[in-house]
Design a protein around this motif. Sequence first.
Motif, mmCIF file in Angstrom:
data_model
loop_
_atom_site.group_PDB
_atom_site.id
_atom_site.type_symbol
_atom_site.label_atom_id
_atom_site.label_comp_id
_atom_site.label_asym_id
_atom_site.label_seq_id
_atom_site.Cartn_x
_atom_site.Cartn_y
_atom_site.Cartn_z
ATOM 1 N N LEU A 120 0.848 -1.199 0.000
ATOM 2 C CA LEU A 120 0.000 0.000 0.000
ATOM 3 C C LEU A 120 0.882 1.247 0.000
ATOM 4 C CD1 LEU A 120 -2.812 -1.265 2.412
ATOM 5 C CD2 LEU A 120 -2.975 -0.957 -0.074
ATOM 6 N N GLN A 121 2.011 1.174 0.705
ATOM 7 C CA GLN A 121 2.953 2.307 0.657
ATOM 8 C C GLN A 121 3.610 2.409 -0.717
ATOM 9 O OE1 GLN A 121 5.038 0.921 4.237
ATOM 10 N NE2 GLN A 121 4.773 2.989 5.030
ATOM 11 N N ALA A 122 3.930 1.253 -1.315
ATOM 12 C CA ALA A 122 4.588 1.265 -2.635
ATOM 13 C C ALA A 122 3.696 1.911 -3.695
ATOM 14 C CB ALA A 122 4.978 -0.151 -3.052
ATOM 15 N N PHE A 123 2.367 1.743 -3.555
ATOM 16 C CA PHE A 123 1.459 2.341 -4.543
ATOM 17 C C PHE A 123 1.540 3.868 -4.522
ATOM 18 C CE2 PHE A 123 -1.064 -1.759 -4.119
ATOM 19 C CZ PHE A 123 -0.705 -2.223 -5.376
ATOM 20 N N ARG A 124 2.057 4.428 -3.452
ATOM 21 C CA ARG A 124 2.186 5.891 -3.376
ATOM 22 C C ARG A 124 3.460 6.378 -4.057
ATOM 23 N NH1 ARG A 124 -0.472 6.844 2.651
ATOM 24 N NH2 ARG A 124 -2.540 7.144 1.750
ATOM 25 N N THR A 125 4.263 5.469 -4.543
ATOM 26 C CA THR A 125 5.515 5.814 -5.235
ATOM 27 C C THR A 125 5.346 5.434 -6.709
ATOM 28 O OG1 THR A 125 6.499 3.620 -5.068
ATOM 29 C CG2 THR A 125 6.724 5.048 -3.132
ATOM 30 N N PRO A 126 6.321 5.769 -7.564
ATOM 31 C CA PRO A 126 6.195 5.319 -8.968
ATOM 32 C C PRO A 126 6.664 3.873 -9.181
ATOM 33 C CG PRO A 126 7.624 7.265 -8.730
ATOM 34 C CD PRO A 126 7.442 6.685 -7.372
ATOM 35 N N LEU A 127 6.884 3.095 -8.084
ATOM 36 C CA LEU A 127 7.523 1.787 -8.219
ATOM 37 C C LEU A 127 6.591 0.685 -8.722
ATOM 38 C CD1 LEU A 127 9.675 1.914 -4.952
ATOM 39 C CD2 LEU A 127 10.357 2.496 -7.277
ATOM 40 N N ARG A 128 5.258 0.911 -8.635
ATOM 41 C CA ARG A 128 4.296 -0.064 -9.181
ATOM 42 C C ARG A 128 3.382 0.663 -10.153
ATOM 43 N NH1 ARG A 128 1.829 -4.810 -5.307
ATOM 44 N NH2 ARG A 128 1.015 -5.331 -7.363
ATOM 45 N N PRO A 129 3.870 0.914 -11.374
ATOM 46 C CA PRO A 129 3.092 1.738 -12.313
ATOM 47 C C PRO A 129 1.730 1.157 -12.671
ATOM 48 C CG PRO A 129 5.103 0.880 -13.350
ATOM 49 C CD PRO A 129 5.189 0.544 -11.903
ATOM 50 N N HIS A 130 1.557 -0.187 -12.586
ATOM 51 C CA HIS A 130 0.232 -0.741 -12.870
ATOM 52 C C HIS A 130 -0.705 -0.611 -11.679
ATOM 53 C CE1 HIS A 130 1.537 -3.069 -16.611
ATOM 54 N NE2 HIS A 130 0.679 -2.133 -16.937
ATOM 55 N N GLY A 131 -0.210 0.008 -10.600
ATOM 56 C CA GLY A 131 -1.041 0.175 -9.415
ATOM 57 C C GLY A 131 -1.690 1.543 -9.338
ATOM 58 N N VAL A 132 -1.831 2.224 -10.492
ATOM 59 C CA VAL A 132 -2.337 3.605 -10.458
ATOM 60 C C VAL A 132 -3.779 3.655 -9.916
ATOM 61 C CG1 VAL A 132 -2.994 3.598 -12.905
ATOM 62 C CG2 VAL A 132 -2.506 5.756 -11.758
ATOM 63 N N VAL A 133 -4.576 2.602 -10.194
ATOM 64 C CA VAL A 133 -5.934 2.518 -9.632
ATOM 65 C C VAL A 133 -5.839 2.521 -8.107
ATOM 66 C CG1 VAL A 133 -7.949 1.003 -9.363
ATOM 67 C CG2 VAL A 133 -6.884 1.261 -11.598
ATOM 68 N N MET A 134 -4.888 1.737 -7.583
ATOM 69 C CA MET A 134 -4.699 1.650 -6.135
ATOM 70 C C MET A 134 -4.193 2.966 -5.551
ATOM 71 S SD MET A 134 -5.750 -1.024 -4.713
ATOM 72 C CE MET A 134 -5.037 -0.582 -3.158
ATOM 73 N N ARG A 135 -3.322 3.632 -6.278
ATOM 74 C CA ARG A 135 -2.800 4.904 -5.767
ATOM 75 C C ARG A 135 -3.946 5.891 -5.519
ATOM 76 N NH1 ARG A 135 1.650 8.381 -8.863
ATOM 77 N NH2 ARG A 135 2.057 6.244 -9.495
ATOM 78 N N ASN A 136 -4.862 5.971 -6.502
ATOM 79 C CA ASN A 136 -6.001 6.879 -6.345
ATOM 80 C C ASN A 136 -6.916 6.401 -5.226
ATOM 81 O OD1 ASN A 136 -5.003 8.278 -8.512
ATOM 82 N ND2 ASN A 136 -6.266 7.169 -9.999
ATOM 83 N N GLU A 137 -7.123 5.075 -5.185
ATOM 84 C CA GLU A 137 -8.019 4.478 -4.197
ATOM 85 C C GLU A 137 -7.610 4.847 -2.766
ATOM 86 O OE1 GLU A 137 -10.708 2.903 -3.841
ATOM 87 O OE2 GLU A 137 -10.543 1.619 -2.079
ATOM 88 N N ILE A 138 -6.326 4.794 -2.462
ATOM 89 C CA ILE A 138 -5.888 4.971 -1.076
ATOM 90 C C ILE A 138 -5.343 6.361 -0.785
ATOM 91 C CG2 ILE A 138 -5.403 2.504 -0.753
ATOM 92 C CD1 ILE A 138 -2.400 3.236 -1.053
ATOM 93 N N ALA A 139 -5.458 7.266 -1.776
ATOM 94 C CA ALA A 139 -4.838 8.594 -1.629
ATOM 95 C C ALA A 139 -5.221 9.278 -0.319
ATOM 96 C CB ALA A 139 -5.204 9.474 -2.822
#
Length: 202
Positions: A166-185
């Motif tokens: 969940l922390q990694a989704f806040r970085t550019p390290l999992r580019p396919h996790g952009v849905v998750m980045r927005n989800e947990i912003a």
Amino acid sequence: MNKLLALAAAAALTTGAQAQGSKAELDAVQRAVHVCASCHGENGNSSKALIPSLAGQLREYTIRQLKDFRSQSRSETDIQAYMWGISALLSDEQIEGFADYYAAQKPAAGKSTHSKLEAEGKAIYEKGLPAKGVLPCKQCHGDNAEGAAGFPRLAGQRADYVYKQLQAFRTPLRPHGVVMRNEIAAMTPQQLKAVAAYVQSR
Ligand code: HEC
Ligand code: HEC
């Protein structure tokens, strides 16, 4: 956890890849899962806090992750250290072989460790946080966190690993996790820990 193991897996796969044809590739997958097991656990049920379980994981998700390692687009430090080397040698057929193998393994039961935190996580998992624009996790990951199509299974995954992702989704390290980045912003670290504890307990 040991980088030599990653090299041993790479060696097992290279030997198989020298023979031609998909039968040889499947044999190589069979040999190599023993090496995967040294980190990911017997049948893909991990006993280590920061190593994900693969048992029961959805085929499509495992395929996408292994391809994201091979193309070096998923690039957290531990993925670079442990998964880039092995995945570089994999053919599409071998990747599908691993995904089929792990999808067919029986996942271990979840572990409940902190019932108060889990209750807080369950509420977010099932109802989201409407005032903050956080969708219910179950909308994509399934009522029992069992996953669905391209959405990974989370049930039984160790809370430490889940929180780290969940922390990694806040970085550019999992580019396919952009849905998750927005989800947990809009979620606080405490809320992230709560949903991590909840999915581990499933
Ligand atoms: C030396 C230890 C090690 C070995 C051997 C290893 N892995 Fe991994 N693997 C890891 C670690 C550590 C992670 C998670 C790193 C992170 O994201 O923090 C990981 C992540 C993964 C993921 C992503 C799971 C998810 O939920 O997103 C997949 C898929 C995977 N490995 C498959 C394999 C396969 C298939 C093999 C055998 C060919 C293998 N691994 C061998 C250490 C290992
Ligand atoms: C709109 C759909 C959607 C919603 C809602 C959603 N997710 Fe996800 N989630 C995804 C997708 C897609 C991925 C895969 C990303 C990738 O390929 O890297 C993912 C991946 C994850 C992962 C990484 C799993 C692993 O094995 O590394 C975790 C953890 C996760 N989600 C937790 C949550 C939690 C907790 C919530 C609720 C707060 C949530 N998700 C809500 C779509 C969603």
